[in-house]
Design a protein around this motif. Structure first.
Motif: not given
Ligand code: GTP
Ligand code: MG
Length: 198
Positions: A26, A107-108, A110, A136-138, A190-191, A194-195
């Motif tokens: 992350y 994976t993600s 930010f 993709p992003f937040s 959130y993490i 996703v995990n």
């Protein structure tokens, strides 16, 4: 999610030298001084796991921190620090872009923006670039403690309005403060989600 352990693993200039154990990671990106390293410390309850500074341009490398021996938080150098020389700025940009485009374990992502400011072209352009590349992003609005709730809400709304001019849908958004811990549970939850979905 409970953070039982958080340890620094390695710093790199190149994504190919980053850990190869396949644990999900992350990553935090955003303008220099926006609070990426501070957010990592806040999420992990550690004062100085990631090095922070009031002077922009502190983080110059890709830094991996392993959490609960299961996943990584990744602290990246910031973009857009004007006083850094052009060559060094270009070099940092390459480190960041290569990591984001090529790192399979990411994976993600930010994207951190300062909650005190109106939408800034440099951040909007960076997000456009992510969109063009299908990343993709937040969004994480940082420094939420630095203004009242009214101003915070106003800035968030103007961000949403601005983004909807070029985006069909809005990304996930979090509001945080490294000072008060605001947003910590939301991001960790959130993490965790996703995990568990991997
Ligand atoms: P670079 O590594 O230079 O790209 O910066 P960074 O994005 O990692 O920022 P860093 O975490 O080093 O924080 C920059 C400055 O902002 C420091 O002086 C922090 O103490 C301050 N800061 C970061 N987050 C917050 C926050 O939520 N609230 C307040 N009040 N200050 C913050
Ligand atoms: Mg930093």
């Amino acid at each position: 999610m409970i953070i039982k352990s958080a340890e620094f693993v390695i710093s790199n200039t190149d994504y190919t030298s980053c850990p190869q154990d396949g644990k999900p990671e992350y990553a935090f990106i955003g303008r220099s001084n926006v609070g990426k390293s501070s957010l990592i410390n806040m999420l992990t309850n550690r004062k100085s796991l990631a090095m922070t500074s009031s002077t922009p341009g502190k983080t110059m490398l890709i830094n991996h921190f392993v959490i609960n021996d299961q996943w990584y938080l990744v602290d990246l150098p910031g973009y857009g620090y004007a006083r850094r020389g052009k060559d060094s700025r270009t070099q940092l940009r390459e480190i960041i872009e290569d990591y984001i485009l090529e790192r399979a374990a990411m994976t993600s992502l930010f994207v951190l923006v300062d909650s005190r400011h109106k939408p800034q072209p440099i951040d909007l352009e960076f997000m456009e670039w992510l969109g063009e590349n299908g990343i993709p992003f937040s969004i994480v609005f940082t420094k939420g403690d630095k203004q009242g709730f009214g101003k915070l809400k106003m800035n968030l709304n103007s961000y949403k309005t601005e983004m909807l001019k070029s985006w069909e849908e809005l990304p996930l958004m979090f509001i945080t403060s490294a000072e008060t811990g605001l947003g910590k549970e939301e991001i960790l939850k959130y993490i965790d989600t996703v995990n568990k979905s991997l």
